[in-house]
Design a protein around this motif. Structure first.
Motif, PDB file in Angstrom:
ATOM      1  N   GLN A  73       2.584   3.221   0.635  1.00 55.23           N
ATOM      2  CA  GLN A  73       2.900   2.105  -0.506  1.00 55.23           C
ATOM      3  C   GLN A  73       1.628   1.996  -1.411  1.00 55.23           C
ATOM      4  OE1 GLN A  73       6.213   0.150  -0.900  1.00 55.23           O
ATOM      5  NE2 GLN A  73       5.048   0.815  -2.804  1.00 55.23           N
ATOM      6  N   GLN A  74       0.628   1.806  -0.740  1.00 59.34           N
ATOM      7  CA  GLN A  74      -0.650   1.521  -1.507  1.00 59.34           C
ATOM      8  C   GLN A  74      -1.172   2.923  -2.458  1.00 59.34           C
ATOM      9  OE1 GLN A  74      -3.988  -0.793  -1.641  1.00 59.34           O
ATOM     10  NE2 GLN A  74      -3.131   0.667  -3.741  1.00 59.34           N
ATOM     11  N   GLY A  75      -0.490   4.039  -1.926  1.00 60.91           N
ATOM     12  CA  GLY A  75      -0.594   5.236  -2.577  1.00 60.91           C
ATOM     13  C   GLY A  75       0.381   5.348  -3.808  1.00 60.91           C
ATOM     14  N   ALA A  76       1.385   4.509  -3.733  1.00 57.72           N
ATOM     15  CA  ALA A  76       2.183   4.461  -4.671  1.00 57.72           C
ATOM     16  C   ALA A  76       2.093   3.600  -6.053  1.00 57.72           C
ATOM     17  CB  ALA A  76       3.903   4.207  -4.569  1.00 57.72           C
ATOM     18  N   PHE A 113       6.679  -8.278  -2.493  1.00 55.72           N
ATOM     19  CA  PHE A 113       5.321  -8.276  -2.066  1.00 55.72           C
ATOM     20  C   PHE A 113       4.485  -7.810  -3.290  1.00 55.72           C
ATOM     21  CE2 PHE A 113       1.821  -5.716  -0.359  1.00 55.72           C
ATOM     22  CZ  PHE A 113       0.892  -6.686  -0.148  1.00 55.72           C
ATOM     23  N   LEU A 114       5.019  -6.784  -4.006  1.00 59.87           N
ATOM     24  CA  LEU A 114       4.238  -6.212  -4.997  1.00 59.87           C
ATOM     25  C   LEU A 114       4.483  -6.944  -6.228  1.00 59.87           C
ATOM     26  CD1 LEU A 114       5.590  -2.390  -4.700  1.00 59.87           C
ATOM     27  CD2 LEU A 114       3.486  -3.266  -4.174  1.00 59.87           C
ATOM     28  N   THR A 115       5.539  -7.681  -6.656  1.00 64.57           N
ATOM     29  CA  THR A 115       5.407  -8.518  -7.884  1.00 64.57           C
ATOM     30  C   THR A 115       4.446  -9.950  -7.735  1.00 64.57           C
ATOM     31  OG1 THR A 115       7.618  -9.598  -6.864  1.00 64.57           O
ATOM     32  CG2 THR A 115       7.724  -8.128  -8.474  1.00 64.57           C
ATOM     33  N   ALA A 127       7.507   2.066  -8.175  1.00 61.14           N
ATOM     34  CA  ALA A 127       6.580   2.528  -6.985  1.00 61.14           C
ATOM     35  C   ALA A 127       7.542   2.638  -5.839  1.00 61.14           C
ATOM     36  CB  ALA A 127       5.608   1.156  -6.708  1.00 61.14           C
ATOM     37  N   LEU A 128       8.461   1.676  -5.449  1.00 60.67           N
ATOM     38  CA  LEU A 128       9.535   1.769  -4.479  1.00 60.67           C
ATOM     39  C   LEU A 128      10.155   3.167  -4.528  1.00 60.67           C
ATOM     40  CD1 LEU A 128      10.667  -1.701  -4.091  1.00 60.67           C
ATOM     41  CD2 LEU A 128       9.007  -0.525  -2.873  1.00 60.67           C
ATOM     42  N   GLY A 211       0.328   9.725   3.696  1.00 63.00           N
ATOM     43  CA  GLY A 211       1.061   8.445   4.248  1.00 63.00           C
ATOM     44  C   GLY A 211       2.672   8.654   4.757  1.00 63.00           C
ATOM     45  N   SER A 212       3.070   9.354   3.714  1.00 66.96           N
ATOM     46  CA  SER A 212       4.538   9.718   3.938  1.00 66.96           C
ATOM     47  C   SER A 212       4.844  10.846   4.850  1.00 66.96           C
ATOM     48  CB  SER A 212       5.128  10.237   2.486  1.00 66.96           C
ATOM     49  OG  SER A 212       5.190   9.262   1.521  1.00 66.96           O
ATOM     50  N   ALA A 213       3.823  11.786   4.873  1.00 65.86           N
ATOM     51  CA  ALA A 213       3.915  12.700   5.907  1.00 65.86           C
ATOM     52  C   ALA A 213       3.705  12.301   7.424  1.00 65.86           C
ATOM     53  CB  ALA A 213       3.141  14.022   5.549  1.00 65.86           C
ATOM     54  N   ALA A 214       2.639  11.248   7.419  1.00 62.41           N
ATOM     55  CA  ALA A 214       2.410  10.656   8.852  1.00 62.41           C
ATOM     56  C   ALA A 214       3.476   9.864   9.092  1.00 62.41           C
ATOM     57  CB  ALA A 214       0.980   9.992   8.700  1.00 62.41           C
ATOM     58  N   PHE A 215       4.125   9.257   8.426  1.00 63.80           N
ATOM     59  CA  PHE A 215       5.234   8.105   8.818  1.00 63.80           C
ATOM     60  C   PHE A 215       6.297   9.021   9.261  1.00 63.80           C
ATOM     61  CE2 PHE A 215       9.106   6.201   7.797  1.00 63.80           C
ATOM     62  CZ  PHE A 215       8.946   4.856   8.328  1.00 63.80           C
TER      63      PHE A 215
END
Length: 312
Positions: A73-76, A113-115, A127-128, A211-215
Motif C-alpha cells: 500500500q505504501q508503494g502505491a 485511511f488514505l484520505t 492507489a487501491l 510487497g504484493s509478491a511477498a503477500f
C-alpha cells in the motif's frame, strides 16, 4: 432524476446484488458442509492433532501478510504514510473484509485511511486500484513462473492454446472500450499518471511489486505450513499452485473474505493436487483459523481504536 440523485440508487442496487450473491454462496457452502459432515469432523480431528511447531510457523507467516500488505500500500502512493498506523489499518482491513462482500470492507478501510493521510478521494481510489491490479498480475506471474520451473506441478489442459488466444481478444475489447469512452480515457489517463509517479521512485516501485509478491507467497506459506503440520506429504510447489488457482477462482464470487468461495476452491485445488478429502478440509480449516477467525475480534478492536483516534 439527475446523475447525482441516481448515483446512490445505483450503489444501493449494486450492494443488494452483492448481498444476494453472498447469501446464495453461503447457503450453498452450508449445504455442502451439511452433506459432508463426516469429512468435516474427520478434518477437524486431524487439525486438532497437528504439529504445534509448524502451526507457529504458519502464525508467523500470517502476521507477515499484514506487514506485506502495508508495504504494498505504501508503494502505491508517492507520499510517505505513517508506518505504525498503516500496518494497523491493514490488520483492521482484514477483519472488515470478512464482514462485507467482494473486498469492500478492506477497500473502505484503506480508502478512509488514505484520505485521512491527506490524499484526495480520487488518488486514494487509484492507489487501491493499482495495488489490486499489481496483486493480480503478481499472482499470474508467480503461477507462470512455477509452471516454468516445475512443469510437472500441474497437468496443462489441452484447451490451454484456446484460452491463450482469448486473452488478447479480451485485452483488445478493454482497449476499445477505453478508446470509445471519453470518460474512461480521462480516468485511465489520471490513473496512468499516478502509476508513472510511483514508478519514478525505485523504492516505491519495489515496495509495490515486492510487497504484493511477498503477500501472495506468505499466504501460500501459511497453507504449506499447515500441510506439514498435519503430516500431509504434498510437494510445496503443488500447494502454492493450488492456492494461486483457488484465490483467483474465489475472486470471481463476491463473498466476505472469500468465505465459502475460497474454502471450496482451495479444498478442490488441494484434492486435485493429491490430498485426501479429510486432509484438504483440515488444511482449509487451519488456513481460515489463522488468517481469518482468530484475528477477527482483535482486528475489529483495532478498527474501532483507529476510528476513535480519527485515523479512519
Amino acid at each position: 432524476m439527475t446523475a447525482a440523485e441516481g448515483l446512490p440508487v445505483a450503489v444501493g442496487r449494486r450492494l443488494y446484488v452483492q448481498l444476494g450473491i453472498t447469501l446464495m454462496v453461503l447457503a450453498a457452502a452450508g449445504g455442502m458442509l451439511a452433506a459432508h459432515r463426516a469429512t468435516l469432523d474427520s478434518g477437524t480431528d486431524r487439525l486438532a492433532a497437528a504439529d504445534g511447531e509448524w502451526l507457529v510457523l504458519a502464525c508467523v507467516a500470517a502476521v507477515g501478510t499484514w506487514v506485506c500488505a502495508a508495504v504494498a500500500q505504501q508503494g502505491a502512493v508517492v507520499e510517505r504514510l505513517p508506518r505504525g498506523r498503516l500496518v494497523a489499518a491493514q490488520f483492521a482491513a482484514g477483519a472488515a473484509n470478512h464482514l462485507l462482500p467482494a473486498g469492500a470492507g478492506a477497500a473502505a478501510v484503506n480508502l478512509r485511511f488514505l484520505t485521512r493521510c491527506g490524499l484526495s478521494t480520487r488518488r486514494s481510489a487509484t492507489a487501491l486500484a493499482v495495488k489490486a491490479a499489481v496483486g493480480g498480475i503478481v499472482r499470474c506471474a508467480l503461477g507462470v513462473a512455477l509452471l516454468l520451473a516445475s512443469p510437472g506441478t500441474v497437468r496443462l489442459s489441452a484447451r490451454l492454446p484456446q484460452v491463450l488466444v482469448l486473452l488478447p481478444v479480451a485485452a483488445g475489447a478493454v482497449v476499445l472500450a477505453v478508446a470509445i469512452s471519453g470518460r474512461l480515457r480521462r480516468m485511465v489517463g489520471r490513473a496512468l499518471a499516478d502509476v508513472r509517479d510511483v514508478h519514478r521512485c525505485p523504492a516505491r516501485a519495489c515496495a509495490l511489486w515486492g510487497g504484493s509478491a511477498a503477500f501472495a507467497l506468505l499466504h501460500a506459506g501459511v497453507i504449506v505450513a499447515v500441510v506439514h503440520a498435519i503430516g500431509l506429504g504434498l510437494p510445496a510447489g503443488r500447494v502454492v499452485m493450488a492456492y494461486l488457482v483457488a484465490s483467483g477462482a474465489a475472486a470471481l464470487l463476491p463473498t466476505p473474505g472469500g468465505l465459502g468461495s475460497l474454502d471450496a476452491a482451495l479444498a478442490l485445488a488441494l484434492t486435485a493436487a493429491g490430498a485426501p478429502g479429510p486432509a484438504a478440509v483440515s488444511v482449509v480449516l487451519g488456513y481460515r483459523l489463522l488468517t481469518g477467525w482468530l484475528p477477527m475480534v482483535p482486528g475489529l478492536l483495532v478498527l474501532a481504536l483507529l476510528a476513535r483516534r480519527s485515523a479512519l
